[in-house]
Design an enzyme around this catalytic site. Structure first.
Site, PDB file in Angstrom:
ATOM      1  N   GLN A 101       0.858  -1.198   0.000  1.00 23.35           N
ATOM      2  CA  GLN A 101       0.000   0.000   0.000  1.00 23.35           C
ATOM      3  C   GLN A 101       0.887   1.239   0.000  1.00 23.35           C
ATOM      4  O   GLN A 101       0.393   2.355  -0.063  1.00 23.35           O
ATOM      5  CB  GLN A 101      -0.885   0.005   1.249  1.00 23.35           C
ATOM      6  N   HIS A 119      -1.547   1.256  -4.264  1.00 22.11           N
ATOM      7  CA  HIS A 119      -1.946   2.648  -4.025  1.00 22.11           C
ATOM      8  C   HIS A 119      -1.102   3.639  -4.827  1.00 22.11           C
ATOM      9  O   HIS A 119      -1.097   4.829  -4.537  1.00 22.11           O
ATOM     10  CB  HIS A 119      -1.879   2.986  -2.528  1.00 22.11           C
ATOM     11  N   CYS A 127      -1.196  13.415 -16.195  1.00 22.18           N
ATOM     12  CA  CYS A 127      -2.050  14.552 -16.544  1.00 22.18           C
ATOM     13  C   CYS A 127      -3.509  14.211 -16.244  1.00 22.18           C
ATOM     14  O   CYS A 127      -3.971  13.104 -16.525  1.00 22.18           O
ATOM     15  CB  CYS A 127      -1.872  14.852 -18.038  1.00 22.18           C
ATOM     16  N   CYS A 146       1.084  19.895 -17.686  1.00 29.28           N
ATOM     17  CA  CYS A 146       1.354  18.862 -18.689  1.00 29.28           C
ATOM     18  C   CYS A 146       2.082  19.476 -19.888  1.00 29.28           C
ATOM     19  O   CYS A 146       1.594  20.456 -20.477  1.00 29.28           O
ATOM     20  CB  CYS A 146       0.029  18.250 -19.144  1.00 29.28           C
ATOM     21  N   CYS A 149      -0.502  19.108 -23.074  1.00 29.44           N
ATOM     22  CA  CYS A 149      -1.782  19.842 -23.237  1.00 29.44           C
ATOM     23  C   CYS A 149      -1.935  21.010 -22.267  1.00 29.44           C
ATOM     24  O   CYS A 149      -2.898  21.756 -22.353  1.00 29.44           O
ATOM     25  CB  CYS A 149      -2.949  18.862 -23.084  1.00 29.44           C
ATOM     26  N   THR A 187       0.622  -3.102   8.634  1.00 28.83           N
ATOM     27  CA  THR A 187      -0.563  -2.362   8.178  1.00 28.83           C
ATOM     28  C   THR A 187      -1.656  -2.472   9.229  1.00 28.83           C
ATOM     29  O   THR A 187      -1.811  -3.521   9.860  1.00 28.83           O
ATOM     30  CB  THR A 187      -1.095  -2.861   6.808  1.00 28.83           C
ATOM     31  N   ALA A 230       9.104  -5.114  12.210  1.00 22.08           N
ATOM     32  CA  ALA A 230       9.337  -5.878  10.976  1.00 22.08           C
ATOM     33  C   ALA A 230      10.837  -6.049  10.708  1.00 22.08           C
ATOM     34  O   ALA A 230      11.283  -7.101  10.262  1.00 22.08           O
ATOM     35  CB  ALA A 230       8.680  -5.161   9.800  1.00 22.08           C
TER      36      ALA A 230
HETATM   37  N1  APR Z   1       7.109  -2.957  12.314  1.00 17.93           N
HETATM   38  C1  APR Z   1       5.878  -3.518  12.146  1.00 17.93           C
HETATM   39  N2  APR Z   1       4.721  -2.807  12.214  1.00 17.93           N
HETATM   40  C2  APR Z   1       4.815  -1.497  12.472  1.00 17.93           C
HETATM   41  C3  APR Z   1       6.062  -0.843  12.658  1.00 17.93           C
HETATM   42  C4  APR Z   1       7.252  -1.628  12.585  1.00 17.93           C
HETATM   43  N3  APR Z   1       8.471  -1.108  12.762  1.00 17.93           N
HETATM   44  N4  APR Z   1       5.813   0.474  12.907  1.00 17.93           N
HETATM   45  C5  APR Z   1       4.480   0.632  12.847  1.00 17.93           C
HETATM   46  N5  APR Z   1       3.860  -0.544  12.591  1.00 17.93           N
HETATM   47  C6  APR Z   1       2.425  -0.810  12.364  1.00 17.93           C
HETATM   48  C7  APR Z   1       1.461  -0.051  13.253  1.00 17.93           C
HETATM   49  O1  APR Z   1       1.223  -0.762  14.448  1.00 17.93           O
HETATM   50  C8  APR Z   1       0.206   0.016  12.360  1.00 17.93           C
HETATM   51  O2  APR Z   1      -0.627  -1.118  12.563  1.00 17.93           O
HETATM   52  O3  APR Z   1       2.139  -0.373  11.048  1.00 17.93           O
HETATM   53  C9  APR Z   1       0.757  -0.051  10.943  1.00 17.93           C
HETATM   54  C10 APR Z   1       0.618   1.230  10.150  1.00 17.93           C
HETATM   55  O4  APR Z   1      -0.736   1.485   9.935  1.00 17.93           O
HETATM   56  P1  APR Z   1      -1.261   2.750   9.111  1.00 17.93           P
HETATM   57  O5  APR Z   1      -0.558   3.964   9.573  1.00 17.93           O
HETATM   58  O6  APR Z   1      -2.736   2.738   9.194  1.00 17.93           O
HETATM   59  O7  APR Z   1      -0.751   2.464   7.613  1.00 17.93           O
HETATM   60  P2  APR Z   1      -1.404   1.556   6.501  1.00 17.93           P
HETATM   61  O8  APR Z   1      -2.067   0.367   7.091  1.00 17.93           O
HETATM   62  O9  APR Z   1      -0.360   1.343   5.478  1.00 17.93           O
HETATM   63  O10 APR Z   1      -2.520   2.514   5.902  1.00 17.93           O
HETATM   64  C11 APR Z   1      -3.279   2.068   4.811  1.00 17.93           C
HETATM   65  O11 APR Z   1      -4.232   4.239   4.577  1.00 17.93           O
HETATM   66  O12 APR Z   1      -4.295   6.598   4.400  1.00 17.93           O
HETATM   67  C12 APR Z   1      -3.925   5.427   3.901  1.00 17.93           C
HETATM   68  O13 APR Z   1      -3.417   5.318   1.644  1.00 17.93           O
HETATM   69  C13 APR Z   1      -2.848   5.260   2.931  1.00 17.93           C
HETATM   70  O14 APR Z   1      -1.880   3.210   2.106  1.00 17.93           O
HETATM   71  C14 APR Z   1      -2.347   3.874   3.267  1.00 17.93           C
HETATM   72  C15 APR Z   1      -3.573   3.206   3.871  1.00 17.93           C
END
Ligand code: APR
Length: 246
Positions: A101, A119, A127, A146, A149, A187, A230
């Site tokens: 994402q 994403h 454009c 652009c 255009c 995420t 991670a």
């Molecule tokens: N290792 C593992 N997990 C981690 C770490 C780390 N070092 N640091 C933070 N996190 C986790 C947090 O606990 C959280 O659950 O990463 C996650 C980040 O979550 P979000 O900030 O919500 O990001 P994401 O899930 O990518 O958001 C999804 O929302 O606004 C949008 O388009 C944007 O692609 C994005 C989408």
């Protein structure tokens, strides 16, 4: 953590099709802000001022200044041990897909090949009127135009309220329906339709592994969940996998 790493490697050794889904957390250790949580971008900025088509229509210069700042930060950042481990993980499987994402390009820079940037990518712009598109590292104070255009260019990222790119969406959902395993990393797993992918894997009898600092809605259905950075967990998985799979 050791027994969980063992379980994950066991699952991977029994898998042919492996999918990895990443979010902002994978890039946090490269110094890039996540979106949610107390230090998250959406605590400091309003989504509707920045990341929607209406925001761009209202004040495209403001939107470009924000994305230019992010471009600069992402350009200065380097892939971390987590990105590098995922790129290496790919080499163990013939059928592998990384869905991210993130728009920061760090997976590509770490060497990941079979990659779906669902994403978009901040280092591309297109454009709003014609088919012109290009790669760019530029930072803008004013909205770029652009060269074909003269209409406004916009960053090639998916905003709230927009459809995800059809090709990437199909690729990811098709893969999820046949994946033996999905590893979901960094995420919050709440932004749909991407958040649906692990549930598709699960409902097709695949295994769900989660790596996150905190619990998410996904934790309940995960076969293995590790609450740790991670950049710590992924190199450990790789180390054991290398040892056992050569
Ligand atoms: N290792 C593992 N997990 C981690 C770490 C780390 N070092 N640091 C933070 N996190 C986790 C947090 O606990 C959280 O659950 O990463 C996650 C980040 O979550 P979000 O900030 O919500 O990001 P994401 O899930 O990518 O958001 C999804 O929302 O606004 C949008 O388009 C944007 O692609 C994005 C989408």
């Amino acid at each position: 953590m050791d027994y969980k790493i063992n379980s994950i490697v066991e699952i991977l050794r029994n898998s042919e099709s492996v999918m990895v889904l990443t979010g902002a957390g994978i890039s946090a250790e490269s110094g890039i802000s996540t979106f949610r949580g107390s230090e998250g971008l959406w605590e400091k900025f309003k989504v509707e001022d920045i990341a929607t088509p209406a925001a761009f229509y209202r004040d495209s210069d403001l939107v470009w200044r924000w994305y230019s700042d992010r471009r600069k930060g992402m350009l200065d950042a380097k892939p971390n041990l987590g990105h590098i481990a995922i790129a290496e993980l790919e080499s163990f499987f013939d059928d592998f897909l990384l869905v991210t994402q993130n728009i920061d390009n760090l997976h590509r820079r770490a060497g990941s090949k079979n990659l779906s940037e669902i994403h978009g990518n901040i280092f591309r712009e297109f454009c709003i009127n014609c088919s012109f598109a290009r790669a760019s590292n530029e930072c803008y104070d004013l909205t770029p135009k652009c060269p074909k255009c003269g209409a406004k260019l916009r960053p090639d990222v998916v905003w709230f309220g927009e459809q995800l790119p059809k090709k990437e969406l199909e690729l990811s959902f098709d893969f999820a329906s046949r994946a033996d395993t999905i590893i979901v990393i960094g995420t919050s797993a709440i932004v749909y339709p991407v958040a649906e992918l692990p549930y598709i894997v699960k409902s097709s009898s695949g295994e769900v592994i989660e790596v996150n600092l905190a619990e998410t809605p996904l934790t309940q259905i995960a076969d293995v969940s590790i609450l740790e950075k991670a950049g710590i967990v992924l190199p450990e998985i790789l180390k054991l996998l290398r040892k056992q799979m050569g």
